[in-house]
Design an enzyme around this catalytic site. Structure first.
Site, PDB file in Angstrom:
ATOM      1  CG  ASP A  66      -0.338  -0.582   2.461  1.00  0.00           C
ATOM      2  OD1 ASP A  66       0.892  -0.510   2.591  1.00  0.00           O
ATOM      3  OD2 ASP A  66      -1.071  -1.111   3.303  1.00  0.00           O
ATOM      4  CG  ASP A 135      -9.233  -1.121  11.522  1.00  0.00           C
ATOM      5  OD1 ASP A 135      -8.304  -1.857  11.117  1.00  0.00           O
ATOM      6  OD2 ASP A 135      -9.571  -0.072  10.943  1.00  0.00           O
ATOM      7  CG  HIS A 137      -6.103  -2.204   8.536  1.00  0.00           C
ATOM      8  ND1 HIS A 137      -6.223  -1.058   9.286  1.00  0.00           N
ATOM      9  CD2 HIS A 137      -4.773  -2.436   8.467  1.00  0.00           C
ATOM     10  CE1 HIS A 137      -5.032  -0.629   9.647  1.00  0.00           C
ATOM     11  NE2 HIS A 137      -4.122  -1.460   9.162  1.00  0.00           N
ATOM     12  CD  GLU A 142      -8.812   1.119   7.647  1.00  0.00           C
ATOM     13  OE1 GLU A 142      -8.910   0.123   8.395  1.00  0.00           O
ATOM     14  OE2 GLU A 142      -8.127   2.120   7.929  1.00  0.00           O
TER      15      GLU A 142
HETATM   16  C1  F6R Z   1       1.302  -1.480   6.099  1.00  0.00           C
HETATM   17  C2  F6R Z   1       0.042  -2.214   6.109  1.00  0.00           C
HETATM   18  C3  F6R Z   1      -0.817  -2.216   7.340  1.00  0.00           C
HETATM   19  C4  F6R Z   1      -0.050  -2.551   8.618  1.00  0.00           C
HETATM   20  C5  F6R Z   1      -0.995  -2.492   9.804  1.00  0.00           C
HETATM   21  C6  F6R Z   1      -0.275  -2.810  11.097  1.00  0.00           C
HETATM   22  O1  F6R Z   1       1.929  -1.600   4.843  1.00  0.00           O
HETATM   23  O2  F6R Z   1      -0.316  -2.777   5.130  1.00  0.00           O
HETATM   24  O3  F6R Z   1      -1.852  -3.151   7.175  1.00  0.00           O
HETATM   25  O4  F6R Z   1       0.510  -3.832   8.494  1.00  0.00           O
HETATM   26  O5  F6R Z   1      -1.566  -1.243   9.877  1.00  0.00           O
HETATM   27  O6  F6R Z   1       0.671  -1.819  11.342  1.00  0.00           O
HETATM   28  P1  F6R Z   1       1.765  -2.002  12.468  1.00  0.00           P
HETATM   29  O7  F6R Z   1       2.591  -3.175  12.075  1.00  0.00           O
HETATM   30  O8  F6R Z   1       2.555  -0.731  12.456  1.00  0.00           O
HETATM   31  O9  F6R Z   1       1.032  -2.246  13.745  1.00  0.00           O
END
Ligand code: F6R
Length: 260
Positions: A66, A135, A137, A142
């Site tokens: 992303d 959440d 995702h 989301e």
């Molecule tokens: C980032 C991504 C997100 C993160 C998620 C968890 O490229 O795709 O899905 O993996 O937000 O983030 P952290 O690891 O910082 O808790």
């Protein structure tokens, strides 16, 4: 779905080992990469193996999950810069081998279509490293995301923006509202998915991912339909799992020859 509950350093070594096995067998492996905190220990372990054991990424390629929309090209939180800083710039990927959705494209929908085509032309992702949001995702899909979605623009939830404010001087207003993200349908095409989650804040999302009903309300639950998912979690992230003892005994009895 295999669930491994272990200390974070053990999880990092397991994920790195799976990547090393792939690369040693086929140097032109296609990796899927995530940003954020969860994969950092895996990336550090891969860098260590590169520096100390000669593990090479020179023929490999990588695709990010992303990207924020609209962050300037030199912004430290632009995911292309983050992944270079955290991982790819510390090993020997060839120039141009690391790809990401273009959050600065004039035509964002066209950039999403182009990104999907680029991944398909590369033969698809062999191993996808990912984290999970509080959440539920994965990538930036989301709650409410179509379970069949493809790469597209999404609006981040307030919860995700608050979670990510720590990367923006604690100021949630600086966290972009929009992102480009691989869809759930896109992510599901990776041949092996390795999800890493640590800490109590992830316990609800991990419980839903592993034990909840498949639902767009918890987008990660789509992974229950994937034939090869490894869920690597520490005790805190496992603290809401009803089957935690079963997962612990299964892993303890796992034959040595069997990787992830
Ligand atoms: C980032 C991504 C997100 C993160 C998620 C968890 O490229 O795709 O899905 O993996 O937000 O983030 P952290 O690891 O910082 O808790």
């Amino acid at each position: 779905m295999e669930v491994v509950i272990a200390a974070p350093d053990v999880l990092a070594r397991l994920a790195a080992e799976a990547i090393e096995q792939l690369l040693r067998g086929r140097p032109d492996t296609v990796l899927g990469l995530a940003t954020g905190s969860s994969p950092l220990a895996v990336y550090d372990e891969l860098v260590r193996r590169h520096l100390e054991d000669g593990l090479s990424f020179a023929e490999a390629s990588a695709y990010n999950l992303d990207e924020y929309v609209g962050l300037p090209a030199d912004h430290p939180q632009r995911y292309r810069n983050v992944i270079e800083h955290d991982f790819t710039g510390r090993v020997d990927f060839a120039p141009g081998a690391v790809h990401g959705p273009d959050g600065l494209a004039e035509d964002l929908p066209a950039a999403c279509v182009a990104y999907e085509a680029e991944m398909a032309a590369a033969g698809g992702v062999d191993l996808q490293i990912m984290g999970i949001g509080t959440d539920g995702h994965i990538a930036f899909n989301e709650p409410g995301s179509s379970l069949a979605s493809r790469t597209r623009i999404k609006t981040l939830t307030d919860q995700t923006r608050a979670d990510n404010a720590r990367f923006f001087d604690g100021d949630v207003k600086q966290v972009p509202q929009h992102c480009l993200t691989q869809g759930l349908g896109t992510v599901m095409e990776a041949r092996h998915i390795v999800l890493v989650a640590t800490g109590r804040a992830k316990a609800d999302a991990v419980h839903q991912l592993v034990e909840g009903p498949v639902s767009a309300m918890w987008p990660a639950t789509i992974l229950q339909h994937h034939p090869h998912v490894s869920v690597l979690i520490d005790n805190a992230a496992a603290s809401r799992l009803q089957l935690a003892d079963y997962f612990r005994s299964t892993y303890a009895a796992k034959p040595d020859w069997q990787g992830l």
